[in-house]
Design an enzyme around this catalytic site. Structure first.
Site, PDB file in Angstrom:
ATOM      1  N   LYS A  96      34.431  -6.141 -19.302  1.00 43.91           N
ATOM      2  CA  LYS A  96      33.152  -5.609 -19.794  1.00 43.91           C
ATOM      3  C   LYS A  96      32.341  -6.731 -20.422  1.00 43.91           C
ATOM      4  O   LYS A  96      32.877  -7.530 -21.199  1.00 43.91           O
ATOM      5  CB  LYS A  96      33.409  -4.523 -20.840  1.00 43.91           C
ATOM      6  N   ASP A 130      32.646  -4.227 -15.159  1.00 38.34           N
ATOM      7  CA  ASP A 130      32.444  -2.797 -15.408  1.00 38.34           C
ATOM      8  C   ASP A 130      31.003  -2.545 -15.836  1.00 38.34           C
ATOM      9  O   ASP A 130      30.323  -3.449 -16.325  1.00 38.34           O
ATOM     10  CB  ASP A 130      33.358  -2.329 -16.553  1.00 38.34           C
ATOM     11  N   ARG A 180      31.691  -0.861  -7.047  1.00 39.14           N
ATOM     12  CA  ARG A 180      32.560   0.297  -7.332  1.00 39.14           C
ATOM     13  C   ARG A 180      31.620   1.428  -7.736  1.00 39.14           C
ATOM     14  O   ARG A 180      30.811   1.257  -8.647  1.00 39.14           O
ATOM     15  CB  ARG A 180      33.506  -0.017  -8.496  1.00 39.14           C
ATOM     16  N   GLY A 184      30.115   7.859 -14.045  1.00 39.03           N
ATOM     17  CA  GLY A 184      29.506   7.394 -15.300  1.00 39.03           C
ATOM     18  C   GLY A 184      30.155   8.074 -16.486  1.00 39.03           C
ATOM     19  O   GLY A 184      30.332   9.295 -16.469  1.00 39.03           O
ATOM     20  N   ALA A 185      30.498   7.286 -17.517  1.00 38.66           N
ATOM     21  CA  ALA A 185      31.337   7.803 -18.594  1.00 38.66           C
ATOM     22  C   ALA A 185      30.687   7.784 -19.979  1.00 38.66           C
ATOM     23  O   ALA A 185      31.331   8.135 -20.952  1.00 38.66           O
ATOM     24  CB  ALA A 185      32.636   6.976 -18.643  1.00 38.66           C
ATOM     25  N   HIS A 223      38.332  10.872  -9.309  1.00 36.60           N
ATOM     26  CA  HIS A 223      39.516  11.739  -9.165  1.00 36.60           C
ATOM     27  C   HIS A 223      39.093  13.081  -8.597  1.00 36.60           C
ATOM     28  O   HIS A 223      39.864  14.027  -8.588  1.00 36.60           O
ATOM     29  CB  HIS A 223      40.175  11.960 -10.526  1.00 36.60           C
ATOM     30  N   ARG A 285      38.101   9.227 -22.049  1.00 37.42           N
ATOM     31  CA  ARG A 285      38.990  10.016 -21.181  1.00 37.42           C
ATOM     32  C   ARG A 285      39.099  11.441 -21.694  1.00 37.42           C
ATOM     33  O   ARG A 285      39.155  12.390 -20.923  1.00 37.42           O
ATOM     34  CB  ARG A 285      40.403   9.377 -21.117  1.00 37.42           C
TER      35      ARG A 285
HETATM   36  C1  LIG Z   1      38.682   2.935 -11.308  1.00 37.62           C
HETATM   37  C2  LIG Z   1      37.620   3.505 -12.186  1.00 37.62           C
HETATM   38  C3  LIG Z   1      36.779   2.645 -12.857  1.00 37.62           C
HETATM   39  C4  LIG Z   1      35.756   3.145 -13.650  1.00 37.62           C
HETATM   40  N1  LIG Z   1      34.845   2.283 -14.211  1.00 37.62           N
HETATM   41  C5  LIG Z   1      33.800   2.789 -14.895  1.00 37.62           C
HETATM   42  C6  LIG Z   1      32.749   1.951 -15.369  1.00 37.62           C
HETATM   43  O1  LIG Z   1      32.758   0.733 -15.176  1.00 37.62           O
HETATM   44  N2  LIG Z   1      31.729   2.528 -16.046  1.00 37.62           N
HETATM   45  C7  LIG Z   1      31.663   3.888 -16.280  1.00 37.62           C
HETATM   46  O2  LIG Z   1      30.695   4.368 -16.876  1.00 37.62           O
HETATM   47  N3  LIG Z   1      32.658   4.689 -15.849  1.00 37.62           N
HETATM   48  C8  LIG Z   1      33.716   4.196 -15.183  1.00 37.62           C
HETATM   49  N4  LIG Z   1      34.694   5.046 -14.720  1.00 37.62           N
HETATM   50  C9  LIG Z   1      34.759   6.450 -15.204  1.00 37.62           C
HETATM   51  C10 LIG Z   1      33.911   7.388 -14.373  1.00 37.62           C
HETATM   52  O3  LIG Z   1      32.554   7.103 -14.578  1.00 37.62           O
HETATM   53  C11 LIG Z   1      34.177   8.865 -14.741  1.00 37.62           C
HETATM   54  O4  LIG Z   1      33.868   9.081 -16.075  1.00 37.62           O
HETATM   55  C12 LIG Z   1      35.609   9.328 -14.490  1.00 37.62           C
HETATM   56  O5  LIG Z   1      36.151   8.735 -13.360  1.00 37.62           O
HETATM   57  C13 LIG Z   1      35.665  10.855 -14.309  1.00 37.62           C
HETATM   58  O6  LIG Z   1      34.887  11.222 -13.209  1.00 37.62           O
HETATM   59  P1  LIG Z   1      35.497  11.731 -11.806  1.00 37.62           P
HETATM   60  O7  LIG Z   1      34.792  11.009 -10.729  1.00 37.62           O
HETATM   61  O8  LIG Z   1      36.963  11.631 -11.813  1.00 37.62           O
HETATM   62  O9  LIG Z   1      34.989  13.242 -11.692  1.00 37.62           O
HETATM   63  P2  LIG Z   1      35.054  14.487 -12.663  1.00 37.62           P
HETATM   64  O10 LIG Z   1      34.178  15.511 -12.050  1.00 37.62           O
HETATM   65  O11 LIG Z   1      34.810  14.099 -14.078  1.00 37.62           O
HETATM   66  O12 LIG Z   1      36.566  14.941 -12.561  1.00 37.62           O
HETATM   67  C14 LIG Z   1      37.110  15.437 -11.352  1.00 37.62           C
HETATM   68  C15 LIG Z   1      38.562  15.829 -11.609  1.00 37.62           C
HETATM   69  O13 LIG Z   1      39.319  14.669 -11.935  1.00 37.62           O
HETATM   70  C16 LIG Z   1      40.265  14.923 -12.964  1.00 37.62           C
HETATM   71  N5  LIG Z   1      39.917  14.126 -14.157  1.00 37.62           N
HETATM   72  C17 LIG Z   1      38.800  13.385 -14.347  1.00 37.62           C
HETATM   73  N6  LIG Z   1      38.846  12.748 -15.534  1.00 37.62           N
HETATM   74  C18 LIG Z   1      40.010  13.119 -16.120  1.00 37.62           C
HETATM   75  C19 LIG Z   1      40.650  12.793 -17.348  1.00 37.62           C
HETATM   76  N7  LIG Z   1      40.080  11.973 -18.236  1.00 37.62           N
HETATM   77  N8  LIG Z   1      41.856  13.343 -17.616  1.00 37.62           N
HETATM   78  C20 LIG Z   1      42.446  14.159 -16.723  1.00 37.62           C
HETATM   79  N9  LIG Z   1      41.907  14.492 -15.527  1.00 37.62           N
HETATM   80  C21 LIG Z   1      40.700  13.984 -15.240  1.00 37.62           C
HETATM   81  C22 LIG Z   1      40.175  16.406 -13.247  1.00 37.62           C
HETATM   82  O14 LIG Z   1      41.099  17.042 -12.416  1.00 37.62           O
HETATM   83  C23 LIG Z   1      38.753  16.745 -12.822  1.00 37.62           C
HETATM   84  O15 LIG Z   1      38.591  18.082 -12.476  1.00 37.62           O
HETATM   85  C24 LIG Z   1      35.660   4.561 -13.855  1.00 37.62           C
HETATM   86  C25 LIG Z   1      36.510   5.424 -13.168  1.00 37.62           C
HETATM   87  C26 LIG Z   1      37.468   4.923 -12.323  1.00 37.62           C
HETATM   88  C27 LIG Z   1      38.336   5.877 -11.577  1.00 37.62           C
END
Ligand SMILES: Cc1cc2nc3c(=O)[nH]c(=O)nc-3n(C[C@H](O)[C@H](O)[C@H](O)COP(=O)(O)OP(=O)(O)OC[C@H]3O[C@@H](n4cnc5c(N)ncnc54)[C@H](O)[C@@H]3O)c2cc1C
Length: 303
Positions: A96, A130, A180, A184-185, A223, A285
């Site tokens: 980061k 990131d 990637r 968005g988190a 996911h 998370r």
């Molecule tokens: C490899 C990787 C790198 C990332 N890098 C960044 C970054 O640089 N900047 C940034 O802003 N975000 C980053 N993220 C986080 C991302 O933005 C999301 O916040 C996160 O991945 C949850 O979104 P989702 O696509 O899984 O979908 P969602 O709709 O949030 O989740 C779909 C399903 O996935 C599962 N799930 C998702 N999150 C969780 C959790 N915390 N605990 C348990 N189960 C869960 C659940 O089953 C959920 O129903 C990254 C994510 C990944 C996988």
């Protein structure tokens, strides 16, 4: 509402100090964090590799305010490449910019990133920058383009929840940048990010198609089984090979899905975070899946 509160608490330094020094919560963090040391992260990487999963290693930390702390982070990143090579692991590195001094000065941060990228190039590896909160988006895109012009083994992340992301993708693709895609988190206001999950998901699908059709190697980080199915479908319809993209997921989340994709012949890379500064990452998370809170509260009172 709960998501928003958790994301606000992620920036609370006093809470962070209490939570990270408490033995029970430290234990619980292992659900999402490989450990506090590089040795623990290397062990987790080996376990992933043994299961057919690729890894990107991240040393947790963000928003450092001194040049000395940023230098320290840079040294750890250099060490990570050395350990990955020495232990013959199939892994690269994610970092980061605010951990590498972006809040100190852009030029200073760029110098540190360049030195890490050069080390990545020496090891024939890759550095992923990131993406953080939207206050940093433009500076991140600009810095990545400048560093890439000297050392191309650098890529970044685009967040589907931002309205600007399609433009950023077009901009970065013109530089041949590997991206990637994630949802968005961070906590973002409605004038910069889609407030509704359905709109974020629709934009994710649109951007995924744009990336897959670009001819470059990108990472689909999610996911969400619906996003994964849409990616697989789009790749099949457009004769994009399984080797031309990778899926990425976070350490400790949906291991079942990770294994299933590997079994079906896809490349899957796990984001393996480690380090002492795990609190903001951990809170993000929890915010993604508030059901996790019940799990942690139960564990806290039973420990
Ligand atoms: C490899 C990787 C790198 C990332 N890098 C960044 C970054 O640089 N900047 C940034 O802003 N975000 C980053 N993220 C986080 C991302 O933005 C999301 O916040 C996160 O991945 C949850 O979104 P989702 O696509 O899984 O979908 P969602 O709709 O949030 O989740 C779909 C399903 O996935 C599962 N799930 C998702 N999150 C969780 C959790 N915390 N605990 C348990 N189960 C869960 C659940 O089953 C959920 O129903 C990254 C994510 C990944 C996988």
């Amino acid at each position: 509402m709960l998501r928003s509160t958790l994301l606000k608490l992620a920036d609370n330094k006093n809470l962070a100090r209490w939570v990270t020094s408490n033995a029970s919560t430290r234990q619980m963090s292992h659900r999402f964090v490989a450990g506090e040391t590089l040795d623990e992260a290397i062990a987790a990487t080996r376990a992933c590799n043994d299961a057919g999963l690729l890894v990107t290693l991240d040393c947790l930390g963000e928003n450092v305010c001194t040049a000395a702390d940023a230098q320290k982070a840079r040294d750890i990143y250099i060490q990570m490449y050395e350990r990955i090579a020495k232990e013959k692991l199939n892994a690269n590195v994610s970092c980061k910019l605010t951990q590498l001094g972006l809040d100190v000065s852009v030029e200073f941060c760029e110098g540190l990133v360049l030195s890490i990228a050069e080390r990545a190039a020496n090891y024939d590896s890759f550095l992923r920058i990131d993406m953080e909160g939207s206050l940093y988006t433009q500076r991140t895109v600009d810095l990545v383009k400048r560093v890439r012009s000297q050392t191309p083994c650098v890529g970044t992340v685009i967040q589907a929840y931002l309205y600007r992301s399609e433009r950023d993708i077009q901009d970065l693709l013109a530089y041949g940048c590997r991206i990637r895609l994630c949802k968005g988190a961070y906590k973002e206001p409605p004038d910069v990010a889609f407030p509704r999950k359905s709109d974020v998901d629709a934009n994710y699908t649109k951007l995924m198609r744009l990336l897959l059709s670009s001819g470059f190697y990108h990472a689909i980080a999610t996911h969400d089984p619906r996003m994964i199915a849409a990616t697989i479908r789009y790749a099949a319809e457009n004769k994009i090979s399984k080797d031309d993209l990778e899926f990425q997921m976070l350490y400790g989340i949906r291991s079942d899905l990770q294994r299933m994709l590997v079994r079906d012949g896809y490349r899957v890379r796990i984001y393996v975070p480690f380090g002492m500064e795990w609190f903001p990452y951990f809170m993000r998370r929890l915010a993604e899946r508030p059901a996790n809170i019940g799990f942690f509260i139960r564990n806290f009172f039973h420990s």
